[in-house]
Design an enzyme around this catalytic site. Structure first.
Site, PDB file in Angstrom:
ATOM      1  N   THR A 141      29.672  10.587 -50.771  1.00  0.00           N
ATOM      2  CA  THR A 141      29.655  10.028 -52.116  1.00  0.00           C
ATOM      3  C   THR A 141      30.851   9.104 -52.320  1.00  0.00           C
ATOM      4  OG1 THR A 141      30.911  11.841 -53.147  1.00  0.00           O
ATOM      5  CG2 THR A 141      28.524  12.118 -52.952  1.00  0.00           C
ATOM      6  N   SER A 190      31.194   5.970 -51.460  1.00  0.00           N
ATOM      7  CA  SER A 190      31.488   5.489 -50.102  1.00  0.00           C
ATOM      8  C   SER A 190      31.268   4.001 -49.905  1.00  0.00           C
ATOM      9  CB  SER A 190      30.657   6.278 -49.082  1.00  0.00           C
ATOM     10  OG  SER A 190      29.288   6.294 -49.440  1.00  0.00           O
ATOM     11  N   THR A 191      31.293   3.219 -50.978  1.00  0.00           N
ATOM     12  CA  THR A 191      31.107   1.781 -50.816  1.00  0.00           C
ATOM     13  C   THR A 191      32.378   1.066 -50.365  1.00  0.00           C
ATOM     14  OG1 THR A 191      31.551   1.392 -53.168  1.00  0.00           O
ATOM     15  CG2 THR A 191      29.246   1.699 -52.517  1.00  0.00           C
ATOM     16  N   ILE A 213      38.500   5.113 -48.745  1.00  0.00           N
ATOM     17  CA  ILE A 213      38.412   6.287 -47.888  1.00  0.00           C
ATOM     18  C   ILE A 213      36.955   6.660 -47.635  1.00  0.00           C
ATOM     19  CG2 ILE A 213      38.894   8.760 -47.752  1.00  0.00           C
ATOM     20  CD1 ILE A 213      41.505   8.231 -49.272  1.00  0.00           C
ATOM     21  N   GLY A 214      36.128   6.582 -48.668  1.00  0.00           N
ATOM     22  CA  GLY A 214      34.723   6.955 -48.519  1.00  0.00           C
ATOM     23  C   GLY A 214      34.005   6.121 -47.478  1.00  0.00           C
ATOM     24  N   TYR A 251      44.557  14.138 -63.710  1.00  0.00           N
ATOM     25  CA  TYR A 251      44.045  13.922 -62.346  1.00  0.00           C
ATOM     26  C   TYR A 251      44.462  15.073 -61.434  1.00  0.00           C
ATOM     27  CZ  TYR A 251      43.746  11.974 -57.623  1.00  0.00           C
ATOM     28  OH  TYR A 251      43.477  11.777 -56.291  1.00  0.00           O
TER      29      TYR A 251
END
Length: 259
Positions: free
Chosen positions: A13, A15-16, A19-20, A149
């Site tokens: 998820t 992931s565009t 890190i993803g 966060y």
């Protein structure tokens, strides 16, 4: 050490980019059939084109239950699920309203909860699976500039530990990964003004940021997205079969503890 994920379906998820995307790329290079996820079709399509191969994409906003349902409808099963989606927004505690807290909770925590409910039963039935939650060093070093966060990331680490215990003896492992400061596109954008002002490279600016704001860092620089992804790919593999319920650090030594 050879990591072979041939025949595995991996959903990552958020992931565009960042890190993803690095995680998705690493899993694909290990042989997995990767599903890219992001909020917009344009970004998902662009990431799928960059990745190539057998990758496919699903555009859905996992900050809502409806967005989650549309993802599961498109991807009803997965052997590896990486809950990477996350947001951060620096704000003083006294200026952080309920809406900001709720948005961080929905995106950073409830998205992972929903993924676990949707995919863990299938992994258990199959006798094998990997669920990985992206936490943060901020889960232990709560950042004063964005307490909301840090609290959400502490929840992610606790969730992974609890789910690992729930899946005990099933062949399914659940772990969290704790990146430290990482030079993703989002962090680069945050540092762009200083990059332009100083004339230093973006890597040097990131290193200055780490040393100023994360002084306990032993690495003394920001990690690359690939360095974080390497840990995730290992944990997603059969080679990590004895690692579960753990919070694995890729924090450059920021967290000042022996564990």
């Amino acid at each position: 050490m050879i990591i072979d994920l041939s025949g595995k379906v991996a959903l990552v998820t958020g992931s565009t980019e960042g890190i993803g995307f690095a995680i998705a790329k690493g899993l694909a290079e290990a042989g997995a059939s990767v599903v890219i996820n992001g909020r917009t079709s344009a970004k998902v399509d662009a990431a799928v084109a960059r990745l190539g191969g057998s990758a496919r994409g699903v555009a859905s906003d996992l900050g809502s239950a409806d967005g989650h349902d549309s993802l599961v409808a498109a991807v009803p099963r997965a052997d590896i699920v990486v809950s990477n989606l996350g947001i951060f927004q620096p704000a003083d505690f006294f200026d952080t309203d309920d809406a900001t807290w709720d948005r961080h909770w929905q995106v950073n925590v409830m998205a992972a909860v929903r993924l676990a409910r949707a995919y863990l039963p299938g992994m258990e039935a199959n006798g094998w699976g990997r669920l990985l939650l992206l936490g943060s060093e901020s889960a232990f070093n709560i950042p004063v500039e964005m307490i909301h966060y840090g609290v959400s990331k502490t929840a992610d680490v606790a969730l992974a530990r609890g789910l690992a215990k729930r899946m005990a003896g099933t062949g399914v492992t659940v772990n969290s990964v704790l990146p430290g400061p990482t030079l993703s596109e989002g962090v680069a954008a945050m540092l762009e003004a200083e990059h332009a002002r100083s004339g230093k490279s973006i890597g040097e600016v990131a290193a200055d940021f780490v040393q100023a704001h994360r002084p306990s860092s032993i690495l003394r620089r920001a990690a690359s997205v690939e360095e974080v992804a390497n840990m995730v790919v290992y944990l997603a593999s059969p080679l990590a079969s004895a690692t579960t319920g753990a919070a694995l650090r890729v924090d450059g030594g920021v967290i000042d503890t022996l564990m």
